[in-house]
Every structure is written in C-alpha cells, then in structure tokens.
Design a protein around this motif. Structure first.
Motif, short mmCIF file in Angstrom:
data_model
loop_
_atom_site.label_atom_id
_atom_site.label_comp_id
_atom_site.label_asym_id
_atom_site.label_seq_id
_atom_site.Cartn_x
_atom_site.Cartn_y
_atom_site.Cartn_z
N MET A 1 0.82 -1.19 0.00
CA MET A 1 0.00 0.00 0.00
C MET A 1 0.87 1.26 0.00
O MET A 1 0.47 2.25 -0.58
CB MET A 1 -0.93 0.00 1.21
N GLU A 2 2.00 1.19 0.66
CA GLU A 2 2.84 2.39 0.74
C GLU A 2 3.29 2.87 -0.64
O GLU A 2 3.29 4.06 -0.92
CB GLU A 2 4.05 2.12 1.63
N ILE A 3 3.65 1.92 -1.52
CA ILE A 3 4.10 2.33 -2.85
C ILE A 3 2.97 2.96 -3.65
O ILE A 3 3.18 3.92 -4.39
CB ILE A 3 4.75 1.15 -3.63
N LEU A 4 1.75 2.45 -3.50
CA LEU A 4 0.62 3.00 -4.25
C LEU A 4 0.34 4.45 -3.90
O LEU A 4 -0.11 5.22 -4.74
CB LEU A 4 -0.64 2.16 -4.01
N HIS A 5 0.59 4.81 -2.65
CA HIS A 5 0.30 6.18 -2.19
C HIS A 5 1.54 7.07 -2.15
O HIS A 5 1.45 8.23 -1.78
CB HIS A 5 -0.39 6.13 -0.83
N SER A 6 2.68 6.52 -2.56
CA SER A 6 3.89 7.34 -2.64
C SER A 6 3.86 8.15 -3.92
O SER A 6 3.06 7.88 -4.83
CB SER A 6 5.13 6.44 -2.64
N LEU A 11 2.74 8.51 -9.63
CA LEU A 11 3.23 8.79 -10.98
C LEU A 11 3.01 7.60 -11.91
O LEU A 11 2.71 7.78 -13.10
CB LEU A 11 4.71 9.18 -10.95
N ALA A 12 3.12 6.39 -11.38
CA ALA A 12 2.86 5.20 -12.19
C ALA A 12 1.41 5.18 -12.66
O ALA A 12 1.12 4.88 -13.82
CB ALA A 12 3.18 3.93 -11.40
N TRP A 13 0.48 5.52 -11.75
CA TRP A 13 -0.94 5.61 -12.14
C TRP A 13 -1.10 6.66 -13.23
O TRP A 13 -1.79 6.45 -14.23
CB TRP A 13 -1.81 6.01 -10.95
N MET A 14 -0.50 7.81 -13.02
CA MET A 14 -0.65 8.92 -13.97
C MET A 14 -0.05 8.58 -15.33
O MET A 14 -0.59 8.99 -16.36
CB MET A 14 -0.02 10.18 -13.40
N LYS A 15 1.04 7.83 -15.35
CA LYS A 15 1.64 7.42 -16.63
C LYS A 15 0.69 6.51 -17.40
O LYS A 15 0.78 6.42 -18.62
CB LYS A 15 2.98 6.73 -16.40
N GLY A 16 -0.21 5.85 -16.70
CA GLY A 16 -1.24 5.02 -17.32
C GLY A 16 -2.51 5.81 -17.58
O GLY A 16 -3.56 5.24 -17.85
N TYR A 17 -2.43 7.13 -17.47
CA TYR A 17 -3.54 8.06 -17.70
C TYR A 17 -4.68 7.88 -16.71
O TYR A 17 -5.84 8.12 -17.04
CB TYR A 17 -4.03 7.99 -19.16
N ALA A 18 -4.35 7.45 -15.51
CA ALA A 18 -5.32 7.37 -14.43
C ALA A 18 -5.10 8.56 -13.50
O ALA A 18 -3.97 9.01 -13.31
CB ALA A 18 -5.15 6.07 -13.65
N HIS A 19 -6.18 9.07 -12.95
CA HIS A 19 -6.10 10.21 -12.04
C HIS A 19 -5.58 9.73 -10.70
O HIS A 19 -6.22 8.92 -10.04
CB HIS A 19 -7.48 10.85 -11.89
N GLY A 20 -4.42 10.20 -10.31
CA GLY A 20 -3.86 9.85 -9.00
C GLY A 20 -4.62 10.57 -7.89
O GLY A 20 -4.92 11.76 -8.01
N VAL A 21 -4.92 9.88 -6.82
CA VAL A 21 -5.69 10.46 -5.73
C VAL A 21 -4.95 11.63 -5.08
O VAL A 21 -5.55 12.51 -4.50
CB VAL A 21 -6.08 9.38 -4.70
N GLN A 22 -3.64 11.65 -5.21
CA GLN A 22 -2.84 12.72 -4.63
C GLN A 22 -2.36 13.73 -5.68
O GLN A 22 -1.43 14.49 -5.44
CB GLN A 22 -1.66 12.10 -3.88
N GLU A 27 0.66 18.34 -7.76
CA GLU A 27 0.70 19.53 -8.61
C GLU A 27 1.20 20.73 -7.80
O GLU A 27 2.05 21.49 -8.26
CB GLU A 27 -0.68 19.84 -9.19
N ALA A 28 0.67 20.87 -6.59
CA ALA A 28 1.05 22.00 -5.74
C ALA A 28 2.54 21.95 -5.38
O ALA A 28 3.19 23.00 -5.27
CB ALA A 28 0.20 22.01 -4.47
N ARG A 29 3.07 20.75 -5.21
CA ARG A 29 4.49 20.60 -4.88
C ARG A 29 5.39 20.61 -6.10
O ARG A 29 6.60 20.62 -5.98
CB ARG A 29 4.71 19.32 -4.08
N GLY A 30 4.80 20.56 -7.31
CA GLY A 30 5.58 20.60 -8.54
C GLY A 30 6.38 19.34 -8.81
O GLY A 30 7.46 19.43 -9.41
N VAL A 31 5.88 18.18 -8.40
CA VAL A 31 6.64 16.95 -8.58
C VAL A 31 6.19 16.10 -9.78
O VAL A 31 6.76 15.05 -10.03
CB VAL A 31 6.62 16.08 -7.29
N ILE A 32 5.18 16.57 -10.51
CA ILE A 32 4.75 15.86 -11.71
C ILE A 32 5.56 16.40 -12.88
O ILE A 32 5.54 17.61 -13.14
CB ILE A 32 3.24 16.04 -11.97
N PRO A 33 6.28 15.54 -13.60
CA PRO A 33 7.05 16.01 -14.74
C PRO A 33 6.17 16.76 -15.74
O PRO A 33 5.03 16.36 -15.99
CB PRO A 33 7.62 14.72 -15.35
N ALA A 34 6.68 17.83 -16.31
CA ALA A 34 5.91 18.69 -17.20
C ALA A 34 5.30 17.93 -18.37
O ALA A 34 4.13 18.16 -18.72
CB ALA A 34 6.79 19.83 -17.71
#
Length: 78
Positions: A1-6, A11-22, A27-34
C-alpha cells in the motif's frame, strides 16, 4: 500500500492516464514532470467529483438487475 500512495506509485498511475488520488498535492508541490502533466487533465477537473453513497449504489444495482434483460437481452443470475 505504501508504494501505491507514494509519489512514485502515483506517478505510475498517472503514466497510465489514471487520475492519481494525490494529484492535487503533487501539482502543488511541482513533482509531476511537465511532459506528463501536459497529458493529464488538471486536478481541478475532479474537484467536485463525489462517490455514490451505499444507498445510491444499491439502487443502481437494483436498476441494472431489473432492467438488464429488457435492455441487453441477457439473463442476469446471482
């Protein structure tokens, strides 16, 4: 579970075009690659999303069960 919410898991979810819960926090922390962020809808698009209540889910399940045969033509059995 820890990896899923890290961040890495999100980012793995987002790379699969899924909306990450976090996604909003990330976005606020600027950690999603442009380049990835440009491919995804902004988290503000999901700000008003709500989950159905248990009663709403039950009503939907009942509506599907009773209307399935006439709509789809396949018998539902439990």
């Amino acid at each position: 579970m820890e990896i899923l919410h890290s961040d890495e898991g999100q980012l793995a979810w987002m790379k699969g075009y899924a909306h990450g819960v976090q996604q909003a926090d990330m976005e606020a922390r600027g950690v999603i690659p442009a380049e990835l962020k440009a491919k995804l809808p902004s988290s503000s698009a999901f700000a008003s999303a709500v989950s159905p209540s248990p009663d709403q889910l039950s009503a939907a399940r009942d509506a599907i069960k009773t209307g399935w045969d006439s709509t789809v033509g396949v018998e539902v059995t439990e």
